[in-house]
Design an enzyme around this catalytic site. Structure first.
Site, PDB file in Angstrom:
ATOM      1  N   ALA A  23      34.444  40.286  45.776  1.00 46.39           N
ATOM      2  CA  ALA A  23      33.335  40.521  44.844  1.00 46.39           C
ATOM      3  C   ALA A  23      33.126  39.217  44.080  1.00 46.39           C
ATOM      4  CB  ALA A  23      33.677  41.660  43.901  1.00 46.39           C
TER       5      ALA A  23
ATOM      6  N   ALA B 107      34.236  38.321  34.745  1.00 44.82           N
ATOM      7  CA  ALA B 107      34.846  38.836  35.973  1.00 44.82           C
ATOM      8  C   ALA B 107      34.227  40.185  36.326  1.00 44.82           C
ATOM      9  CB  ALA B 107      36.358  38.947  35.805  1.00 44.82           C
ATOM     10  N   ASN B 108      34.834  40.925  37.224  1.00 48.14           N
ATOM     11  CA  ASN B 108      34.328  42.252  37.599  1.00 48.14           C
ATOM     12  C   ASN B 108      35.498  43.178  37.913  1.00 48.14           C
ATOM     13  OD1 ASN B 108      34.910  42.093  40.571  1.00 48.14           O
ATOM     14  ND2 ASN B 108      33.577  40.315  40.362  1.00 48.14           N
ATOM     15  N   ARG B 109      35.199  44.409  38.275  1.00 46.93           N
ATOM     16  CA  ARG B 109      36.234  45.436  38.419  1.00 46.93           C
ATOM     17  C   ARG B 109      36.936  45.439  39.771  1.00 46.93           C
ATOM     18  NH1 ARG B 109      36.131  48.960  34.288  1.00 46.93           N
ATOM     19  NH2 ARG B 109      34.192  49.125  33.081  1.00 46.93           N
ATOM     20  N   SER B 110      36.642  44.505  40.650  1.00 45.37           N
ATOM     21  CA  SER B 110      37.286  44.519  41.970  1.00 45.37           C
ATOM     22  C   SER B 110      38.804  44.424  41.846  1.00 45.37           C
ATOM     23  CB  SER B 110      36.768  43.348  42.804  1.00 45.37           C
ATOM     24  OG  SER B 110      37.540  43.227  43.982  1.00 45.37           O
TER      25      SER B 110
END
Ligand code: CTP
Ligand code: CA
Length: 223
Positions: free
Chosen positions: A100, A33-36
């Site tokens: 994102a 995943a990512n930090r969005s």
């Protein structure tokens, strides 16, 4: 800021927005995943709804509450987001891609939790569909707005994405430590075929209102 101007160009228009990160499974309990946080997309959804639009928000996992009056569609993966967006895009007047989206997913997620003793040394990844590119390619599709998250050469990279993906407008922001993702203040460089504007630095809620106003003006200008 202050009183919300009603934006004639957006009144009763169907606006489709993506927000948040995507989650790409590795096995039943793990994902990429990512930090969005989803904040930018949710703020844009709120601003569009206040401008009188009928808003659908397709979002990856986010703690945020959908703004009042907005139809929320929850997804996890980029492929799910692609499916839900493409099912609605032809009926939309405006598409804003604030999510994102993971560029890659795991080629073959494991059915069972991967054991430490059988750790793969490599995760095989395959590219995800580009949701924004596919919406922009629809004939007679919506006015299409992309974001460009960049750590360098922000305007140059964003202008390339605008042209390359065939977008009507792109909003570029600097990302990295303390910038862009998972923070509330933001600066956007907004580009279209023959113009450019800077929004902020300001809280994402204010940037979102200003972006919606700008999009309304571009919709008016382009008919
Ligand atoms: N986007 C999308 N689907 C993807 C990847 C990106 O809809 N599979 C959208 C994002 O929501 C954003 C825009 O495309 O509006 C640009 O995303 P960004 O990550 O900045 O650009 P990419 O085209 O993915 O290129 P790169 O990551 O290499 O910079
Ligand atoms: Ca990307």
């Amino acid at each position: 800021a202050g009183a919300v101007p009603s934006i004639a160009a957006l009144s009763d228009k169907r606006v489709l927005i993506t927000a948040g990160p995507t989650r790409e499974p590795i096995d039943p309990v793990r994902f990429l995943a990512n930090r969005s946080s989803g904040r930018m997309g949710f703020a844009i959804a709120e601003a569009a709804a206040r401008a009188g639009a009928q808003v659908t928000l397709v979002t990856g996992p986010s703690q945020l509450t959908a703004p009042r009056g907005v139809t929320r569609v929850d997804v996890e993966t980029a492929e799910q987001m692609h499916r839900e967006v493409l099912a609605r895009a032809a009926q939309a007047d405006l598409f804003i891609a604030a999510a994102a989206v993971a560029d890659y997913r795991v080629a073959a997620p494991a059915d069972q939790k991967v054991k430490k003793t059988e750790t793969a040394q490599h995760l095989e990844l395959v590219p995800n569909p580009d949701i924004l590119r596919d919406v922009a390619a629809l004939s007679d599709g919506p006015f299409t707005v992309g974001f460009a998250a960049e750590t360098q050469a922000i305007v140059d990279n964003a202008r390339r994405k605008l042209t390359d993906k065939g977008l009507d407008l792109i909003a570029a922001n600097a990302v990295g430590e303390q910038q862009g993702f998972d923070v509330s203040d933001n600066t956007l460089q907004v580009l279209w075929s023959d113009g450019q504007a800077t929004l902020g630095p300001a809280p994402k809620t204010q940037i979102a209102s200003e972006l919606i106003e700008l999009i309304g003006a571009r919709l008016d200008a382009t008919g």
